[in-house]
Scaffold this motif. Structure first.
Motif, PDB file in Angstrom:
ATOM      1  N   GLU A 208       0.148   3.530   2.427  1.00  0.00           N
ATOM      2  CA  GLU A 208      -0.211   4.076   3.743  1.00  0.00           C
ATOM      3  C   GLU A 208       1.019   4.288   4.604  1.00  0.00           C
ATOM      4  O   GLU A 208       1.868   3.402   4.711  1.00  0.00           O
TER       5      GLU A 208
ATOM      6  N   MET B  74      -1.502   4.404  -7.010  1.00  0.00           N
ATOM      7  CA  MET B  74      -1.889   3.641  -5.807  1.00  0.00           C
ATOM      8  C   MET B  74      -2.289   4.575  -4.672  1.00  0.00           C
ATOM      9  O   MET B  74      -3.276   4.339  -3.975  1.00  0.00           O
TER      10      MET B  74
ATOM     11  N   THR C 107       0.859  -1.187   0.000  1.00  0.00           N
ATOM     12  CA  THR C 107       0.000   0.000   0.000  1.00  0.00           C
ATOM     13  C   THR C 107       0.898   1.241   0.000  1.00  0.00           C
ATOM     14  O   THR C 107       2.113   1.124   0.047  1.00  0.00           O
TER      15      THR C 107
ATOM     16  N   ASP D 279      -5.718   4.669  -2.699  1.00  0.00           N
ATOM     17  CA  ASP D 279      -5.737   4.463  -1.240  1.00  0.00           C
ATOM     18  C   ASP D 279      -6.420   5.641  -0.544  1.00  0.00           C
ATOM     19  O   ASP D 279      -7.211   5.463   0.384  1.00  0.00           O
TER      20      ASP D 279
END
Ligand code: NAP
Length: 323
Positions: free
Chosen positions: A268, A297, A266, A301
Motif C-alpha cells: 500500500e 502481494m 504490504t 492487496d
C-alpha cells in the motif's frame, strides 16, 4: 466518466512485478489492463542467461522469461497496452492514467515501473551491453570465470558486485572516480582483505575497446586527465539505480532516492487504492523473484481493497490530494 468505463485495476509496468500482479489479478477476475511500456519486459530484457529464477532448472534467457510471464498473465485474461504512461491523476476516485490523450480510469492502480541501472553513457558501452558489459553481477558473473574484469563505482553496490565477482573472475579491479568510497566500512574492509581485488582510484572508464567482445578499457585520471589502456574481459557498471518514478513523485510518498514508500508488510502506498510492487519500491533486493513476489502481494492487496470498495459503494473513497 460513467462507471461502465471505470476498470477495476490498471497495472503500470511490464516487468516481473507487473506481470505477476497481472497473473494473480486476472485469475481473480479483475480483468486488469497492463500498460506495460513501449519497451516491455524491464531490466531482464538486457540480461542474458537467468540461472537463479526458481523453476527454470536449465536457466532461461531474460527476454524469453519475460515473454513467458506475459503469456501466462494473458492466458487468464489480462489485457496489454504496449505503450508508455505519460501522466497519472491519483487525487480522487476513479484513479486516472493517461497515455497521451487517452484516459483510462480504475478503482485500483498497481505501480510496477521498476528501476533502471545508471550507465556511464559512453557510446562504446551501448555497443557492448550484454556482450561483456553488464550492470548485474548476480546475473552475469559466472560468464567471467577466470577472466579479468573491471567494476565501476564506489558505493555498496560496486563493492557487492566486485566481491561477488571474485568468486569467478581471476582478477577484479574496482575503478572509482574519487579516492574515498561511499560504501560502508565493512564492505571496504572485506574488499581490501580480498587478494583477488584491487582498486584503481581517481579514475573513470572513458572507452570500452574491442570489436565483438571487450578487449581493453581506456581509463582517464580525474586528477590530471592522463589516459591509459588496460586489458579487460568485462566491465560491470555499478553506479546506482534510479527508480522509474518521475510520473508519481508529486503524488505518492517516496524516499530521498525517489523510491516509492509502502506501508511495511504490504504494497500500500499513501493513496488508497494505489499499490507499488517490485524495484520501484525496493532498492535492497532487486531480484526478479522478489519483484514477482511483491507483484503477487500487490494483486492480493488490490483484490482486498476492491472487495471492500464494492461492499461499500456509498462510501466516498476519496484519495488524499497530492501536496
Ligand atoms: P550509490 O551509493 O549512490 O553509489 C554510486 C557510486 O557510483 C558512487 O560511488 C558514485 O561516485 C559512483 N558514480 C555515480 N555516477 C558515476 C559516474 N557517472 N561515473 C563513475 N562513478 C559514478 O549507489 P549504490 O552503490 O547502488 O547504493 C544505493 C543504495 O543501496 C545505498 O544506500 C547502498 O547503501 C544500498 N546498498 C546496500 C547494499 C548492502 O548493504 N549490501 C548493497 C547494495 C546497495 P561518488 O561516490 O563520487 O558519488
Amino acid at each position: 466518466m460513467s462507471d461502465q468505463n471505470v476498470r477495476e485495476l490498471i497495472i503500470v509496468g511490464g516487468g516481473p512485478a507487473g506481470y505477476t500482479a497481472a497473473l494473480y489479478a486476472a485469475r481473480a477476475d479483475l480483468a486488469p489492463l497492463v500498460i506495460e511500456g513501449f519497451n516491455w519486459g524491464g531490466q531482464l530484457m538486457i540480461t542474458s542467461d537467468v540461472e537463479n529464477y526458481p523453476g527454470y532448472a536449465d536457466g532461461v534467457m531474460g527476454p524469453e522469461m519475460m515473454a513467458d510471464f506475459r503469456r501466462q498473465a494473458e492466458r487468464f485474461g489480462a489485457e496489454f497496452l504496449t505503450d508508455d504512461v505519460t501522466r497519472v491523476d491519483l487525487s480522487e476516485q476513479p484513479l486516472r492514467v493517461y497515455v497521451g490523450d487517452d484516459e483510462f480510469a480504475a478503482r485500483a492502480v498497481i505501480v510496477a515501473t521498476g528501476a533502471s541501472a545508471r550507465w556511464l553513457d559512453i557510446p562504446s558501452e551501448q555497443k557492448h551491453k550484454g556482450r561483456g558489459v553488464s550492470a548485474c553481477a548476480t546475473c552475469d558473473a559466472s560468464f567471467f570465470r577466470d577472466r579479468d574484469v573491471y567494476v565501476v563505482g564506489g558505493g555498496d553496490s560496486a563493492f557487492e558486485e566486485a566481491l561477488f565477482l571474485t568468486k569467478f573472475a581471476s582478477r577484479v579491479h574496482l575503478v572509482h572516480r574519487r579516492d574515498e568510497f561511499r560504501a560502508s566500512k565493512i564492505m571496504v574492509d572485506r574488499a581490501e582483505a580480498n587478494d583477488k581485488l584491487d582498486f584503481v582510484l581517481n579514475a573513470v572508464v572513458e572507452e570500452i575497446i574491442g570489436d565483438l567482445k571487450v578487449e581493453a578499457l581506456r581509463l582517464r585520471s580525474t586528477v590530471d586527465d592522463e589516459t591509459w589502456e588496460v586489458p579487460a574481459d568485462g566491465l560491470f557498471v555499478a553506479i546506482g539505480h534510479d527508480p522509474n518514478t518521475a510520473l508519481f513523485v508529486d503524488q505518492l510518498d517516496h524516499d530521498a532516492g525517489g523510491y516509492l514508500v509502502t506501508k511495511p508488510g504490504t504494497t500500500e502506498t499513501n493513496v488508497q487504492g494505489v499499490f507499488a510492487a517490485g524495484d520501484v519500491q525496493d532498492h535492497t533486493y532487486r531480484q526478479a523473484v522478489t519483484a514477482a513476489g511483491s507483484g503477487c502481494m500487490a494483486a492480493l492487496d488490490a483484490e482486498r481493497f476492491l472487495a471492500s470498495f464494492e461492499g461499500h459503494p456509498g462510501t466516498a473513497l476519496t484519495a488524499p490530494r497530492p501536496a
